[in-house]
Scaffold this motif. Structure first.
Motif, PDB file in Angstrom:
ATOM      1  N   ALA A 308       0.886  -1.274   0.161  1.00  0.00           N
ATOM      2  CA  ALA A 308      -0.039  -0.031   0.047  1.00  0.00           C
ATOM      3  C   ALA A 308       0.883   1.259  -0.194  1.00  0.00           C
ATOM      4  N   TYR A 314      -3.899   5.098   0.929  1.00  0.00           N
ATOM      5  CA  TYR A 314      -5.526   5.368   0.602  1.00  0.00           C
ATOM      6  C   TYR A 314      -5.893   6.416   0.856  1.00  0.00           C
ATOM      7  N   PRO A 318      -9.100   2.275   5.336  1.00  0.00           N
ATOM      8  CA  PRO A 318      -9.826   1.141   4.897  1.00  0.00           C
ATOM      9  C   PRO A 318     -10.395   0.342   6.152  1.00  0.00           C
ATOM     10  N   LEU A 321      -9.859  -5.276   4.758  1.00  0.00           N
ATOM     11  CA  LEU A 321      -8.735  -5.886   3.509  1.00  0.00           C
ATOM     12  C   LEU A 321      -9.185  -7.263   2.989  1.00  0.00           C
ATOM     13  N   ALA A 335      -2.742  -5.461   8.150  1.00  0.00           N
ATOM     14  CA  ALA A 335      -1.886  -5.186   7.077  1.00  0.00           C
ATOM     15  C   ALA A 335      -0.595  -5.671   7.114  1.00  0.00           C
ATOM     16  N   ALA A 348      -8.910  -3.004  -0.489  1.00  0.00           N
ATOM     17  CA  ALA A 348      -9.209  -2.179   0.687  1.00  0.00           C
ATOM     18  C   ALA A 348     -10.680  -1.366   0.525  1.00  0.00           C
TER      19      ALA A 348
END
Ligand code: SF4
Ligand code: SF4
Length: 443
Positions: A308, A314, A318, A321, A335, A348
């Motif tokens: 990510a 993002y 999120p 996931l 994560a 996400a």
């Protein structure tokens, strides 16, 4: 009415990344590679803390016939043998490697010697390649059909019917030469005479590229299929492309067919050509919480957090996931979860997409039955499950359920039908084990 005549649901496509060739992610500071990235027994690590490793080096051996070896995806130093929490709440043995940032390729990486069917299968076994469409079944086991005359048709699965995911689409566009070589290998070593490439028609660029690539090959047909989820389900694909039905408890080869995911075939060709085992994966990074959706070529074992961070992060926090798509994806614990061999997408989701709709009583509308691609009755299965009625669950053929999620998707009462089917299958397995133990005790 044929068994598969109602082919599922119109799921939203959301193929935001179809036009985006994968960007190559540099090695992260560390990778965590689990021993279980396939169906079957976990591989056995052969490295220890302090060892230096290079890209493509064997770090875990297959343990038994249904297993797969694992290779280092970065060069660096083994920090420790540990465990990692995977989806489903299971902890798996894992190795943590600190990258030296060099991506030095191991001198063990060399094209395998392939001269016949047996050496072809052995090479695939050594490559660590597993079903990359998501199933993770060791590919050497699938192709090891002993008598090659049993297979008259190979189906290359390029349907990629799940919303968001485009990693297979990119394989067909960017790795057409690997696919061409893969088909040549199948012809040479499996004696394949007929190949059908099934692609949903919402991927015109992939269809065009495949048609161009195989234009002069009379053995290969590119079939454009309706964009209806789940066209990529193995049994659905077999029926839609060949009109053959795989009976309960049987395999595709029992009806003369082998199904192979397009990225899996491209990886086989690349391995036979270069000797580089499966150490990286093209992953679609998308979903309502993602700032810049993209396809990324990721070293296996990279954490979702590192992916990510590389991919642009993002646009909002999120809330969920997923490994895989919206329909069949599996929630990640957090994560730190790593990209696996068979990860084709990380999604996400924002708060709205992640929140489960409130469940209400069944309306007896029958929509779950109407939309099941293999004509099961999820509503009846749910009742039998609630009543603990194993005989009825077996009658209702719950073991045929491919967990595609169409029934849950269309249910206006938001019943957790797929989850109930999974629990029902587990109930049947436990029941069968109990019965077998009773029989053994009697004997
Ligand atoms: S019962 Fe199984 S196969 Fe049928 S729609 Fe539901 S999840 Fe898919
Ligand atoms: S779709 Fe939902 S509400 Fe309708 S019969 Fe099936 S379980 Fe009941």
């Amino acid at each position: 009415m044929s068994m598969f005549s109602l082919p599922g649901v119109h799921a939203p496509h959301r193929k935001n990344t179809a036009g985006l060739a994968p960007v190559v992610m540099p090695p992260p500071a560390t990778v965590t590679i689990p021993a279980v990235m396939h169906i079957g027994r976990p591989a056995k690590f052969i490295v220890k803390a302090g060892d230096t490793v290079q890209v493509g080096q064997l770090i875990a051996e297959a343990d038994g016939p249904i297993s797969a070896p694992i290779h280092a995806s970065v060069s660096g130093t083994v920090k420790k043998l540990d465990t990692v929490l995977l989806s489903g709440g299971n902890r798996a043995p894992a190795v943590l490697i600190a990258s030296d940032g060099e991506m030095t390729v191991s001198e063990t990486v060399a094209p395998p010697t392939v001269t016949d069917y047996a050496s072809f299968i052995e090479a695939i076994r050594q490559s660590g390649i597993v079903g990359l469409g998501g199933a993770g079944f060791p590919t050497a086991v699938k192709l090891d059909i002993k008598d090659t005359t049993r297979c008259d048709t190979v189906l290359i699965n390029g349907a990629e019917c799940e919303p968001y995911i485009t990693s297979d689409t990119r394989t067909m566009i960017d790795r057409a030469e690997d696919l061409r070589q893969g088909v040549e290998l199948l012809k040479k070593y499996l004696g394949t005479k007929r190949v059908l490439i099934g692609i949903e028609k919402n991927k015109p660029e992939a269809i065009k590229k495949m048609k161009e690539t195989f234009a002069s090959d009379g053995a290969v047909s590119v079939v454009s299929m309706p964009s209806l989820y789940p066209q990529g389900g193995e049994k659905v694909l077999i029926y839609n492309l060949t009109r053959r039905i795989v009976p309960e408890g049987k395999l595709p080869i029992d009806v003369g067919v082998i199904v192979i995911n397009c990225t899996t075939l491209a990886e086989i060709a690349a391995y036979i050509r270069t000797g580089m085992p499966l150490v990286s994966k093209c992953v679609t990074f998308d979903g309502s919480a993602v700032a810049e959706p993209k396809n990324v070529l990721v070293p296996i074992g990279t954490s979702v957090a590192d992916l990510a961070a590389f991919a642009g992060g993002y646009k909002c926090e999120p809330k969920k996931l997923l490994y895989g798509g919206l329909m069949m994806g599996i929630a990640l614990p957090d994560a730190t979860a790593p990209v696996l061999k068979n990860t084709n997408a990380i999604l996400a989701l924002d708060e709205k997409d992640a929140a489960p709709a409130p469940e209400t009583p069944c309306l007896r509308c029958g929509k779950c039955v109407d939309h099941c691609p293999i004509h099961l009755s999820p509503v009846s299965i749910a009742i039998a499950h609630r009543e603990g009625d194993c005989a009825r669950l077996a009658d209702l053929k719950v073991n045929l359920c491919m967990e595609c999620g169409c029934c849950s998707y269309v249910c206006p009462a938001h019943r957790p039908l797929v989850q109930t089917n999974r629990l029902s299958k587990a109930m049947l397995r436990a029941h069968a084990a109990k019965e077998q133990a009773k029989e053994e005790k009697k004997a």
